[in-house]
Write an enzyme that holds these catalytic residues in place. Sequence first.
Site, mmCIF file in Angstrom:
data_model
loop_
_atom_site.group_PDB
_atom_site.id
_atom_site.type_symbol
_atom_site.label_atom_id
_atom_site.label_comp_id
_atom_site.label_asym_id
_atom_site.label_seq_id
_atom_site.Cartn_x
_atom_site.Cartn_y
_atom_site.Cartn_z
ATOM 1 N N GLU A 91 0.824 -1.206 0.000
ATOM 2 C CA GLU A 91 0.000 0.000 0.000
ATOM 3 C C GLU A 91 0.861 1.260 0.000
ATOM 4 O OE1 GLU A 91 -2.216 -3.067 2.615
ATOM 5 O OE2 GLU A 91 -0.166 -2.618 1.987
ATOM 6 N N TRP A 144 22.853 -38.983 -12.185
ATOM 7 C CA TRP A 144 21.754 -38.069 -12.494
ATOM 8 C C TRP A 144 20.595 -38.808 -13.154
ATOM 9 C CZ3 TRP A 144 21.060 -33.299 -10.762
ATOM 10 C CH2 TRP A 144 22.168 -32.613 -10.274
ATOM 11 N N ARG A 189 14.550 -23.003 -5.581
ATOM 12 C CA ARG A 189 15.358 -22.694 -4.391
ATOM 13 C C ARG A 189 15.365 -21.204 -4.072
ATOM 14 N NH1 ARG A 189 20.580 -26.689 -5.566
ATOM 15 N NH2 ARG A 189 19.483 -28.655 -5.106
ATOM 16 N N LEU A 207 23.625 -27.236 -3.034
ATOM 17 C CA LEU A 207 22.332 -26.762 -2.508
ATOM 18 C C LEU A 207 22.181 -25.248 -2.628
ATOM 19 C CD1 LEU A 207 21.911 -29.012 0.662
ATOM 20 C CD2 LEU A 207 21.094 -29.432 -1.665
ATOM 21 N N ARG A 231 22.759 -21.560 -8.177
ATOM 22 C CA ARG A 231 23.761 -21.011 -9.103
ATOM 23 C C ARG A 231 23.281 -20.931 -10.542
ATOM 24 N NH1 ARG A 231 24.633 -25.923 -7.359
ATOM 25 N NH2 ARG A 231 25.072 -27.655 -8.779
ATOM 26 N N GLY A 240 17.478 -37.733 1.206
ATOM 27 C CA GLY A 240 17.282 -38.888 0.380
ATOM 28 C C GLY A 240 15.919 -39.553 0.545
#
Length: 351
Positions: free
Chosen positions: A52, A179, A193, A213, A216, A294
């Site tokens: 506002e 992967w 993230r 983690l 990037r 995991g």
Amino acid sequence: MADELYIKRCLELAILGAGNVSPNPMVGCVIVTDGIIIGEGYHQQIGEAHAEVNAIKAVFAKYGETEGALLLKQATAYVSLEPCAHFGKTPPCADLLIRHEVRRVVIGNKDPFDAVDGKGITKLKNAGIAVESGILDKECAHLNRRFFTRIRQQRPYIILKWASTANGYFAPIKEEQKWISGPLAKRLVHKWRTEEDAVIVGKRTAMVDNPQLNAREWPGRNPIRIIIDRNLEVPATHHIYNDDAKTIIFNEIKTDVVENIHFIQMEDMSFYLPQKIAFQLYLMDIQSVIIDGGAHLLNQFIEAGLWDEARVFTSKNSWTDGIYAPKINKVITAQHQIGNDQLSIYTNQEA
């Protein structure tokens, strides 16, 4: 309907604050006079001006003090969440709207925070301002589902995330990194993230994958990194010990702070671990978290029913063996094709 149209615009503005305003809600404001938007704004940064305030500043920047003041007296202020009625890091927004004598205020959601929770609406009505609320209520609530979960359930909004092969495997049996999802999925995860407060992994993931983690591959701030390492077995040479972001390590051995590494001791992490983590994060004002592995840690949260969303990538590739991916017996609420991977979104309505 005009009111819905302008509240939709409030939502478009509000989401621009994603990742920067937690544990506050995301809020957008649009000010309209005679069918023309004369000012708009959103909450951009925690501790700084609310939506506002920024919208009213935009009016004066465009029209000047005299004309701006006259236009505000004829205006309807649209705001996606009830204007605050208390002094926090900034003054009450309800008082600001009253001071500028806006004619009408249209609100998406009531604010469930105890210091507001209808008090902003009452202030406005007592000042003679016409107020309507509940416009696009569901859409506004969805935008601030993290904030609402924290206030109402006293825990962070919990997102589960993993990738699975086409035949249901999560990770190799041997302790090696392999992967599953593709590069576009990875970029999307990095974007996520920047939007959440923290990301959590278990000890095995931290040791085998040695993840950074961080975010990037997407512009924005890094999340807080949280590691579940009961006996402090992850080597100090691993990425989680670098200075990229604040890092919290839940363990049973010590409580200490060494630069950006915060060790937090927990009692008996063998029992009710998801509940203990959720409550500890609530006490630390962490409003949302991604559980990123995991499989054992993910399954603990699933078995406890302590999650709000699950985001699951499924690859086209199959493995001959491996650790099985977690399973959720819930209806898929959305699906998207991300490169060669399929992303399925599950929502825990019971949470």
